[in-house]
Scaffold this motif. Sequence first.
Motif, PDB file in Angstrom:
ATOM      1  N   PRO A  93       2.843 -12.823  15.956  1.00 12.76           N
ATOM      2  CA  PRO A  93       2.691 -13.322  14.585  1.00 12.76           C
ATOM      3  C   PRO A  93       1.786 -12.412  13.764  1.00 12.76           C
ATOM      4  O   PRO A  93       0.696 -12.037  14.196  1.00 12.76           O
ATOM      5  N   ALA A  94       2.242 -12.050  12.579  1.00 11.87           N
ATOM      6  CA  ALA A  94       1.474 -11.173  11.705  1.00 11.87           C
ATOM      7  C   ALA A  94       0.380 -11.953  10.990  1.00 11.87           C
ATOM      8  O   ALA A  94       0.547 -13.137  10.679  1.00 11.87           O
ATOM      9  N   VAL A 120       2.995  -7.644   0.027  1.00  9.97           N
ATOM     10  CA  VAL A 120       4.017  -6.818   0.681  1.00  9.97           C
ATOM     11  C   VAL A 120       3.361  -5.617   1.362  1.00  9.97           C
ATOM     12  O   VAL A 120       3.757  -5.228   2.475  1.00  9.97           O
ATOM     13  N   ASN A 121       2.358  -5.027   0.740  1.00 10.13           N
ATOM     14  CA  ASN A 121       1.660  -3.895   1.361  1.00 10.13           C
ATOM     15  C   ASN A 121       0.984  -4.300   2.663  1.00 10.13           C
ATOM     16  O   ASN A 121       1.010  -3.557   3.650  1.00 10.13           O
ATOM     17  N   VAL A 122       0.357  -5.471   2.673  1.00 14.99           N
ATOM     18  CA  VAL A 122      -0.273  -5.948   3.908  1.00 14.99           C
ATOM     19  C   VAL A 122       0.776  -6.148   4.993  1.00 14.99           C
ATOM     20  O   VAL A 122       0.576  -5.778   6.163  1.00 14.99           O
ATOM     21  N   LEU A 123       1.921  -6.726   4.622  1.00 12.05           N
ATOM     22  CA  LEU A 123       2.997  -6.920   5.589  1.00 12.05           C
ATOM     23  C   LEU A 123       3.492  -5.578   6.122  1.00 12.05           C
ATOM     24  O   LEU A 123       3.678  -5.409   7.339  1.00 12.05           O
ATOM     25  N   LEU A 124       3.685  -4.609   5.247  1.00  8.16           N
ATOM     26  CA  LEU A 124       4.139  -3.294   5.690  1.00  8.16           C
ATOM     27  C   LEU A 124       3.093  -2.603   6.554  1.00  8.16           C
ATOM     28  O   LEU A 124       3.428  -1.869   7.488  1.00  8.16           O
ATOM     29  N   ARG A 166      -5.797 -16.404   0.771  1.00  6.00           N
ATOM     30  CA  ARG A 166      -5.829 -15.170  -0.009  1.00  6.00           C
ATOM     31  C   ARG A 166      -5.442 -14.011   0.891  1.00  6.00           C
ATOM     32  O   ARG A 166      -5.944 -13.899   2.013  1.00  6.00           O
ATOM     33  N   THR A 167      -4.550 -13.186   0.389  1.00  2.53           N
ATOM     34  CA  THR A 167      -4.108 -12.041   1.167  1.00  2.53           C
ATOM     35  C   THR A 167      -5.174 -10.954   1.153  1.00  2.53           C
ATOM     36  O   THR A 167      -6.062 -10.935   0.305  1.00  2.53           O
TER      37      THR A 167
END
Length: 592
Positions: free
Chosen positions: A248-249, A283-287, A469-470
């Motif tokens: 899990p991310a 999206v940047n954190v996910l990438l 918060r991301t």
Amino acid sequence: MRRYGVEPMALITEDLEFAPLVIASLARAVWRYRSELAPLTIAASLLLDGMILRRWFPEWWPSVITATIGMAGAVAICGRWVNLPRPIERSYAAVTTAFAGTWLTLATYCGPFTAPLPAVLGIGTLVLAVPWWAHRRRRARVRVERTLAAWPDIAQAVGLAGSRVQSAIVDLWGYRFRLGLGLGQTVEDALSAVPRLESALGTTRGGVRVQPVGSKKANRADVRVIETDPHADAITWPGPSITSITQPAKLGLFEDGTPVRVPLLRRHGLFAGMSGAGKSGGVNVLLGDLTACQDVILWAIDLKRGMELQPWASCIDRLATTPQEAEALLADAVVILDGRADDLTRRGERVWEPSPDRPALIIVIDEYAELASEAPRAIAYADSIARRGRAPAVNLIAATQRPSKDAMGKSAVRSQMDVRLCFRVREPRDGDLILGQGMVKSGWHPHKLDAPGKFLISSPEHDIPRRARTYLLDDDGVQATAERHAEHRPSLDAVSIAALDAATTAERHIDAPSEEGRTIGPGARHARPNARVSALWAALRDAPEDGTTVEELKAATGMSRPTIYRHLAQLETDARVCQVSRGRWRARPDAA
């Protein structure tokens, strides 16, 4: 004897009637200030225990000192499990335990009134009481207890008469308590009372959160009061949290400091919210996490000519920046999906298990609404991936401002998104559009999020509205992360390459030149394929020592990026070319 003309017996009777009131008032005061009196209470208990042990069990002093050492060590090492998260708090508890146990040991051996033990007990109690009286969490807990002691009156005022406080916990940012609802009351009643609760509890506007309990009991609610916003400042990204798509991310932090973890394998995701709300940051954190996984192939579509996703290009195998490229990319993804499905059928397996040799394929689409308006034929491919892509591990991650039916192309894509991150929206109805009908009424309020990067997450693991918060991953962090992970990215698996090659061969057959020299069908760009392959080999053979880029190969051959990658993969399998560095290729010196 008379006093003021009153008979003595009458005075005694009056004093006896007054005594219970004095005792009751004293008992209430002691109970009210029990936290402040705790050091004195412990000292008195030690004195009493010392008297008992000295009188009846004087030979127990070795056991007392042994127990003291064990308890002090346990508190110092394991105190975080008993609500002592900070090292200084555990140290204070361990020192207090050691002092109390040592004094009790000496009192058992020598007697509690043997000099200088009484003085040591008094001075030690006062010294150790000062940190206790000054501790912020203790004072906050006392204040919260006294506030909640008035809950019957508060409940009456806010429309929750009959409810009761079952437990309360003070943390670093405020406090939370479990509320047992009255007969016939529901969590929705508590949600509607939030503005009145904020007034009655004396908090700031937006400082009260109400949510269902994890046990899903309908007559319970968790109430959280935020006194210090834990997300007032941006949270720096700590680095990748996973090394495999099967893990899990971690996308950010909830308000209580726990991480937002969500599995992404065989799941489609939606990042939505108004412009400037933090979608791109999410999206940047996910990438950042996905590029660290060696069992994931990343494709991406960015119709803003690559403005958002271009920094990740070294880790993305295919990046489409025009509607035509986006359509071709999604068409190839469907081909891979079908090829993997056929392979699973031959193997007698139900799902594609990702590995470095057989990686999952994740397609990130920035501003999905642009895809629907500029490449409408691509929506059909995206719809097919959304409906059939889970088992073959071909998944979509879409980012958009408002996923309306028009923006999503009136397809099944939105309904298949079972991981949804909702950043700030302008209107409550947009929250229902992103998270699902009726979610705003159930306590999901993305229109109240007040800073970029704050979001609500809805997924099978997260079905309670909790603000999060991301992380903040700035441009320098993106560049450094992409450079660090670029050299370790996997290659497309043999099954997918074979499916793409088969599709290309079939398309070439359809588009083969006729006797008059004209091509048949709409694929005229594939005419003279042998000449283009020859041009590709010539460019690779004449490449310098540091290799040539794919962009240079495109200019030399006229081939598209995916076609070049397919040929490069085959040539590498045949040991005719080598990858000098990320994105740079050349022919092997010994290759014919």
